[in-house]
Design a protein around this motif. Sequence first.
Motif, short mmCIF file in Angstrom:
data_model
loop_
_atom_site.label_atom_id
_atom_site.label_comp_id
_atom_site.label_asym_id
_atom_site.label_seq_id
_atom_site.Cartn_x
_atom_site.Cartn_y
_atom_site.Cartn_z
N ASP A 118 -30.87 43.55 11.73
CA ASP A 118 -29.72 42.69 11.53
C ASP A 118 -29.13 42.93 10.15
OD1 ASP A 118 -30.00 41.50 13.99
OD2 ASP A 118 -31.26 39.87 13.23
N ASP A 119 -27.85 42.76 10.05
CA ASP A 119 -27.17 42.90 8.78
C ASP A 119 -27.43 41.65 7.95
OD1 ASP A 119 -25.56 43.90 6.80
OD2 ASP A 119 -23.71 43.17 7.72
N ARG A 124 -26.38 35.75 6.35
CA ARG A 124 -25.91 34.79 5.34
C ARG A 124 -24.72 33.99 5.85
NH1 ARG A 124 -26.31 39.05 0.63
NH2 ARG A 124 -28.50 38.83 0.13
N ILE A 125 -23.79 34.68 6.49
CA ILE A 125 -22.62 33.99 7.05
C ILE A 125 -23.05 33.01 8.13
CG2 ILE A 125 -20.52 34.34 8.40
CD1 ILE A 125 -20.14 36.97 6.85
N GLN A 130 -23.94 27.48 9.91
CA GLN A 130 -24.83 26.44 10.43
C GLN A 130 -24.93 25.27 9.47
OE1 GLN A 130 -28.54 28.32 11.34
NE2 GLN A 130 -27.74 29.35 13.16
N ARG A 131 -25.04 25.57 8.19
CA ARG A 131 -25.10 24.49 7.20
C ARG A 131 -23.80 23.69 7.17
NH1 ARG A 131 -28.02 27.42 2.06
NH2 ARG A 131 -30.08 27.60 3.01
N ASP A 145 -26.11 27.22 -1.68
CA ASP A 145 -26.47 28.20 -2.69
C ASP A 145 -27.07 29.41 -1.99
OD1 ASP A 145 -26.95 29.41 -5.10
OD2 ASP A 145 -28.87 28.38 -5.40
N LEU A 146 -26.25 30.42 -1.70
CA LEU A 146 -26.73 31.63 -1.05
C LEU A 146 -26.79 32.74 -2.08
CD1 LEU A 146 -24.70 31.59 2.26
CD2 LEU A 146 -27.07 30.96 1.91
N ASP A 147 -27.85 33.51 -2.00
CA ASP A 147 -28.01 34.65 -2.91
C ASP A 147 -27.00 35.72 -2.51
OD1 ASP A 147 -28.93 36.48 -4.70
OD2 ASP A 147 -30.64 37.10 -3.46
N ASP A 148 -26.26 36.22 -3.48
CA ASP A 148 -25.26 37.24 -3.18
C ASP A 148 -25.84 38.65 -3.19
OD1 ASP A 148 -25.68 37.41 -5.86
OD2 ASP A 148 -23.58 37.25 -6.44
#
Length: 177
Positions: A118-119, A124-125, A130-131, A145-148
């Motif tokens: 999976d990509d 992340r998207i 979902q959040r 807060d997602l890690d870039d």
Amino acid sequence: MTGAVDNTVNTLDVTMAVVVGGLFTIGFHLMLQRSLMRIVLGFILLGHGTNLLLLVAGGTPGRPPVLDGKPVNPAEPADPLPQAMALTSIVITFGLTAFLMALAYRSWRLSGSDEVRDDVEDRRIDIALQRAGSDEVSGTHEETDLDDGDGDEPDDDESDDNEPDHRDHGTTPGDHR
């Protein structure tokens, strides 16, 4: 009955229709798998199905493929277009198969497996969506807060002993084993 068109279906036409349908079915099923070799084999089966479809579309050997309701003249040659299209399809299928096999080999050399992963960005998207969906249901709006992926922020599941991530099988881009 002059000018009557024979619309009977012979056994060879039905058999070829079933074979072409089977090749397309199995080819598409294999292309939906996660293994790169199965994807390449599915592409090969689709190429063979396309070649058979083009040859079957040419009609009975020795007869023109489109009769237009007129009687068949034995001196009239058959249309060479289906054979030329099948030959072109064979060449294109061979070239794309060689290219896909080279990509599969390169991916296997870099990652150690032939499974399509999976990509990370898609995950992340999906997590962010979902959040956002759960925040709308609960009525709260939290900052996500997602890690870039640039390495500035420590991950929660990252260990301190600098082991490679289990998803990349210990290889880095450009690492040739």
